[in-house]
Write a protein that holds these residues in place. Structure first.
Motif, PDB file in Angstrom:
ATOM      1  N   ASP A  59       0.858  -1.170   0.000  1.00  0.00           N
ATOM      2  CA  ASP A  59       0.000   0.000   0.000  1.00  0.00           C
ATOM      3  C   ASP A  59       0.896   1.222   0.000  1.00  0.00           C
ATOM      4  OD1 ASP A  59       0.662   0.796   2.765  1.00  0.00           O
ATOM      5  OD2 ASP A  59      -0.389  -1.060   3.276  1.00  0.00           O
ATOM      6  N   GLU A  60       0.285   2.378   0.011  1.00  0.00           N
ATOM      7  CA  GLU A  60       1.058   3.606  -0.101  1.00  0.00           C
ATOM      8  C   GLU A  60       1.413   4.205   1.252  1.00  0.00           C
ATOM      9  OE1 GLU A  60      -0.492   6.408  -2.906  1.00  0.00           O
ATOM     10  OE2 GLU A  60      -1.250   4.847  -4.219  1.00  0.00           O
ATOM     11  N   THR A  61       1.029   3.562   2.324  1.00  0.00           N
ATOM     12  CA  THR A  61       1.373   4.060   3.652  1.00  0.00           C
ATOM     13  C   THR A  61       2.848   3.825   3.925  1.00  0.00           C
ATOM     14  OG1 THR A  61      -0.842   3.491   4.425  1.00  0.00           O
ATOM     15  CG2 THR A  61       0.825   3.928   6.100  1.00  0.00           C
ATOM     16  N   SER A  62       3.534   4.865   4.346  1.00  0.00           N
ATOM     17  CA  SER A  62       4.956   4.714   4.657  1.00  0.00           C
ATOM     18  C   SER A  62       5.130   3.796   5.863  1.00  0.00           C
ATOM     19  CB  SER A  62       5.578   6.079   4.961  1.00  0.00           C
ATOM     20  OG  SER A  62       6.882   5.924   5.501  1.00  0.00           O
ATOM     21  N   PRO A  63       6.108   2.905   5.814  1.00  0.00           N
ATOM     22  CA  PRO A  63       6.375   2.054   6.981  1.00  0.00           C
ATOM     23  C   PRO A  63       6.646   2.863   8.242  1.00  0.00           C
ATOM     24  CG  PRO A  63       7.503   1.178   5.056  1.00  0.00           C
ATOM     25  CD  PRO A  63       6.937   2.512   4.653  1.00  0.00           C
ATOM     26  N   ARG A  64       7.137   4.092   8.072  1.00  0.00           N
ATOM     27  CA  ARG A  64       7.416   4.940   9.233  1.00  0.00           C
ATOM     28  C   ARG A  64       6.132   5.327   9.958  1.00  0.00           C
ATOM     29  NH1 ARG A  64      11.557   9.421   6.851  1.00  0.00           N
ATOM     30  NH2 ARG A  64      11.058  10.412   8.854  1.00  0.00           N
ATOM     31  N   ASP A  65       4.996   5.265   9.233  1.00  0.00           N
ATOM     32  CA  ASP A  65       3.716   5.659   9.819  1.00  0.00           C
ATOM     33  C   ASP A  65       2.900   4.474  10.316  1.00  0.00           C
ATOM     34  OD1 ASP A  65       4.299   8.305   9.173  1.00  0.00           O
ATOM     35  OD2 ASP A  65       3.429   8.096   7.160  1.00  0.00           O
ATOM     36  N   LYS A  66       3.482   3.273  10.213  1.00  0.00           N
ATOM     37  CA  LYS A  66       2.766   2.072  10.636  1.00  0.00           C
ATOM     38  C   LYS A  66       3.201   1.648  12.038  1.00  0.00           C
ATOM     39  CE  LYS A  66       2.324  -0.001   6.019  1.00  0.00           C
ATOM     40  NZ  LYS A  66       2.692  -1.191   5.202  1.00  0.00           N
ATOM     41  N   ALA A  67       2.274   1.140  12.818  1.00  0.00           N
ATOM     42  CA  ALA A  67       2.596   0.530  14.121  1.00  0.00           C
ATOM     43  C   ALA A  67       2.593  -0.976  13.918  1.00  0.00           C
ATOM     44  CB  ALA A  67       1.580   0.948  15.172  1.00  0.00           C
ATOM     45  N   GLN A  68       3.787  -1.577  13.887  1.00  0.00           N
ATOM     46  CA  GLN A  68       3.897  -3.010  13.640  1.00  0.00           C
ATOM     47  C   GLN A  68       4.602  -3.691  14.807  1.00  0.00           C
ATOM     48  OE1 GLN A  68       4.613  -4.219   9.364  1.00  0.00           O
ATOM     49  NE2 GLN A  68       5.618  -2.216   9.322  1.00  0.00           N
ATOM     50  N   VAL A  69       4.187  -4.904  15.101  1.00  0.00           N
ATOM     51  CA  VAL A  69       4.774  -5.689  16.180  1.00  0.00           C
ATOM     52  C   VAL A  69       4.955  -7.108  15.670  1.00  0.00           C
ATOM     53  CG1 VAL A  69       4.476  -6.527  18.548  1.00  0.00           C
ATOM     54  CG2 VAL A  69       3.604  -4.266  17.917  1.00  0.00           C
ATOM     55  N   ASN A  70       6.117  -7.717  15.973  1.00  0.00           N
ATOM     56  CA  ASN A  70       6.291  -9.119  15.575  1.00  0.00           C
ATOM     57  C   ASN A  70       5.621 -10.038  16.599  1.00  0.00           C
ATOM     58  OD1 ASN A  70       8.056  -9.376  17.754  1.00  0.00           O
ATOM     59  ND2 ASN A  70       9.905  -9.343  16.498  1.00  0.00           N
ATOM     60  N   THR A  71       5.657 -11.330  16.359  1.00  0.00           N
ATOM     61  CA  THR A  71       4.933 -12.269  17.236  1.00  0.00           C
ATOM     62  C   THR A  71       5.542 -12.366  18.623  1.00  0.00           C
ATOM     63  OG1 THR A  71       6.236 -14.116  16.362  1.00  0.00           O
ATOM     64  CG2 THR A  71       4.117 -13.665  15.298  1.00  0.00           C
ATOM     65  N   HIS A  72       6.728 -11.795  18.807  1.00  0.00           N
ATOM     66  CA  HIS A  72       7.368 -11.796  20.124  1.00  0.00           C
ATOM     67  C   HIS A  72       7.096 -10.510  20.893  1.00  0.00           C
ATOM     68  CE1 HIS A  72       9.508 -15.333  18.704  1.00  0.00           C
ATOM     69  NE2 HIS A  72       9.892 -14.655  17.644  1.00  0.00           N
ATOM     70  N   GLY A  73       6.298  -9.617  20.280  1.00  0.00           N
ATOM     71  CA  GLY A  73       5.920  -8.385  20.955  1.00  0.00           C
ATOM     72  C   GLY A  73       6.879  -7.231  20.751  1.00  0.00           C
ATOM     73  N   SER A  74       7.875  -7.406  19.895  1.00  0.00           N
ATOM     74  CA  SER A  74       8.859  -6.345  19.661  1.00  0.00           C
ATOM     75  C   SER A  74       8.414  -5.436  18.517  1.00  0.00           C
ATOM     76  CB  SER A  74      10.229  -6.946  19.322  1.00  0.00           C
ATOM     77  OG  SER A  74      11.139  -5.920  18.945  1.00  0.00           O
ATOM     78  N   SER A  75       8.667  -4.151  18.689  1.00  0.00           N
ATOM     79  CA  SER A  75       8.380  -3.172  17.627  1.00  0.00           C
ATOM     80  C   SER A  75       9.660  -2.463  17.197  1.00  0.00           C
ATOM     81  CB  SER A  75       7.353  -2.150  18.118  1.00  0.00           C
ATOM     82  OG  SER A  75       7.852  -1.457  19.274  1.00  0.00           O
ATOM     83  N   ASP A  76      10.814  -3.020  17.570  1.00  0.00           N
ATOM     84  CA  ASP A  76      12.109  -2.406  17.263  1.00  0.00           C
ATOM     85  C   ASP A  76      12.541  -2.782  15.845  1.00  0.00           C
ATOM     86  OD1 ASP A  76      14.486  -1.057  17.454  1.00  0.00           O
ATOM     87  OD2 ASP A  76      15.508  -2.598  18.633  1.00  0.00           O
ATOM     88  N   PHE A  77      11.795  -2.271  14.867  1.00  0.00           N
ATOM     89  CA  PHE A  77      12.110  -2.498  13.459  1.00  0.00           C
ATOM     90  C   PHE A  77      11.221  -1.580  12.637  1.00  0.00           C
ATOM     91  CE2 PHE A  77       8.697  -5.442  14.524  1.00  0.00           C
ATOM     92  CZ  PHE A  77       7.784  -5.256  13.478  1.00  0.00           C
ATOM     93  N   CYS A  78      11.520  -1.450  11.353  1.00  0.00           N
ATOM     94  CA  CYS A  78      10.646  -0.706  10.450  1.00  0.00           C
ATOM     95  C   CYS A  78      10.776  -1.332   9.062  1.00  0.00           C
ATOM     96  CB  CYS A  78      11.019   0.772  10.423  1.00  0.00           C
ATOM     97  SG  CYS A  78       9.796   1.789   9.552  1.00  0.00           S
ATOM     98  N   VAL A  79       9.794  -2.142   8.707  1.00  0.00           N
ATOM     99  CA  VAL A  79       9.787  -2.824   7.421  1.00  0.00           C
ATOM    100  C   VAL A  79       8.450  -2.560   6.739  1.00  0.00           C
ATOM    101  CG1 VAL A  79      11.362  -4.605   8.257  1.00  0.00           C
ATOM    102  CG2 VAL A  79       8.891  -4.989   8.399  1.00  0.00           C
TER     103      VAL A  79
END
Length: 502
Positions: A59-79
């Protein structure tokens, strides 16, 4: 998507609605003139990574504007999309099958954990092959944070797979210039974690840490650099007395230069050009700027398919090699009007100037096989009198007022990793070399390496090669004691002096 005769947007037919929506995102002819935006100072040197287009695979939403979490609960990434992790894992597993030497190194050293305590910040192409390297470094005890050295080469699903395993990754395909530096900064600057090793490809990360985080730079135990551009920057720092940490020049190690630069480019140049332009090489007039290892690989492949290849060179030794290999050595300005394809492979800047671009014939294809995006003066093409048309991903038509079109690939960035892929096996050789360089610098006694740039020890080069021989069921001949004594060699190597040219 199919074309009717003519150049207007109303002359283009689309196979489906998705294609039409994708094309419609780009400006009309009038609007395209706004693409001639100013390029910042950082874009005029070898650290540039500007972008005009973004990838919209999700989609056209920048990854910087997304709140993403992996299955371990970490959000220390931007993909781009963490949900692609499973797909990326399969890509990594495929790469592992042809990177047996790196897997072998992982198994041999996993128990010793030679990188325990290493905090490695990396800036490379983020592909399935790089992921195998990163996961090897983690298996050897390192903590890693990673970002991309090229705005077009990131495989989004692979970045997601790494982020899912807990490696902080900041990268996605189609970053803007601002995104690029934002990702590097977030990779380096985080609470409670400070890098003590740098693995770089191009010098962008090293440059950023040196300029913005000098206290971090001074505490780094070693830098490993794998590109001509990045190595050049390291030698500049060293010459100026500003390199306060030891650095390993992997680019000029035999296992990088001869294999990644020569054999890899021999295959990937054709892949990149075919995927983007569908060109037939037989009889085409091609000029390759630079006859180093990359240039040699490109020329070998092009000549084999019947292209008429010329070379430009500044080095008389490389020029003589080109002559002996059957190529004409010319000046670009003297033959530019006849060329069908122009390929740069120098690592320098302004190799193809605006004046030369103005003189190219209609339909000339222009691309770069060097790491830096400064070889072609792309900034000069972003001017009001020229029109940019996006034809397909990574392919732009630059249209002059008289209707002449030049085909520019990847906006002057690295063709093979931007527009196609690179053979996995050869990347295994380079990745193994990088891993050994990191192990060597991290574990070396303090007095072994001073604040300078070093080549990888010959013994390590030979070890990397030996790890890959089983792939070919190759068996080395062993020296007898008498032979070893006669040659003045250790039976286990190294077998060549440092000055030997392979």
């Amino acid at each position: 998507m199919a074309y009717k005769h003519g150049h207007g947007r109303d002359r283009i037919q689309f196979a489906n609605t998705e294609d039409k929506q994708e094309f419609s995102k780009y400006p009309t002819k009038a609007g395209r003139r706004s693409l001639s935006r100013s390029i910042s100072q950082s874009s005029t040197d070898s650290y540039s990574s500007a972008a005009s287009y973004t990838d919209s695979s999700d989609d056209e939403t920048s990854p910087r504007d997304k709140a993403q979490v992996n299955t371990h609960g970490s959000s220390d990434f931007c993909v781009k999309n963490i949900k692609q992790a499973e797909f990326g894992r399969r890509e990594i597993e495929i790469a592992e099958q042809d990177m047996s030497a790196l897997i072998s190194l992982r198994k041999r050293a996993q128990g010793e954990k030679p990188l325990a305590g290493a905090k490695i910040v990396g800036c490379t192409h983020i592909t399935a092959q790089t992921a195998v390297l990163i996961e090897t470094l983690v298996a050897l005890g390192a903590q890693c944070r990673w970002t991309a050295c090229n705005i077009y080469s990131t495989q989004n699903e692979v970045a997601a797979a790494l982020a899912e395993t807990g490696v902080p990754v900041f990268a996605w395909k189609g970053e803007s210039e601002d995104d690029f530096w934002w990702c590097i900064d977030h990779c380096v600057n985080t609470d409670g974690w400070q890098a003590n090793m740098i693995l770089d490809d191009g010098g962008d990360l090293t440059h950023w840490v040196y300029k913005k985080y000098p206290s971090v730079f001074k505490k780094v135990r070693g830098i490993v650099e794998e590109s001509v551009t990045g190595v050049h920057r390291l030698y500049q720092l060293s010459k100026a007395g500003k390199l306060c940490v030891p650095a390993m020049n992997v680019n000029d190690s035999v296992t990088k230069q001869k294999f990644d630069n020569l054999y890899c480019c021999r295959e990937s140049i054709l892949d990149g050009l075919k995927r983007t332009t569908d060109i037939m090489f037989g009889g085409k007039q091609v000029i390759v700027c630079g006859y180093g290892e990359v240039g040699k690989g490109c020329c070998t492949a092009l000549k084999a398919l019947g292209a008429i290849v010329c070379i430009t060179e500044i080095d008389p030794i490389c020029a003589l090699q080109a002559c002996m290999d059957g190529f004409r050595v010319v000046k670009l300005s003297e033959v530019i009007r006849q060329m069908d394809v122009v390929i740069t492979c120098t690592g320098n800047k302004n190799v193809v100037t605006r004046e030369q671009l103005d003189r190219m014939k209609n339909g000339c294809i222009v691309c770069n096989m060097g790491h830096s995006n400064t070889e072609i003066d792309v900034a000069s093409l972003r001017s009001p009198e020229l029109t940019w048309e996006r034809v397909r991903s990574q392919v732009d038509h630059i249209i002059w007022p008289d209707g002449k079109r030049v085909v520019l690939l990847a906006e002057g960035r690295l063709l093979n990793l931007s527009c196609s892929t690179v053979p996995t096996f050869v990347l295994s050789i380079t990745a193994t070399t990088q891993a050994l360089a990191l192990i060597e610098l991290f574990n070396a006694p303090e007095a072994r390496y001073k604040q300078d740039v070093y080549l990888l020890p010959k013994k390590m080069d030979e070890y990397v090669a030996s790890l890959h021989l089983p792939n070919f069921d190759a068996h080395l001949t062993e020296l007898s004691d008498e032979q070893a004594k006669y040659m003045g060699l250790n039976k286990n190597g190294p077998f060549k002096p440092n000055y030997y040219r392979y």
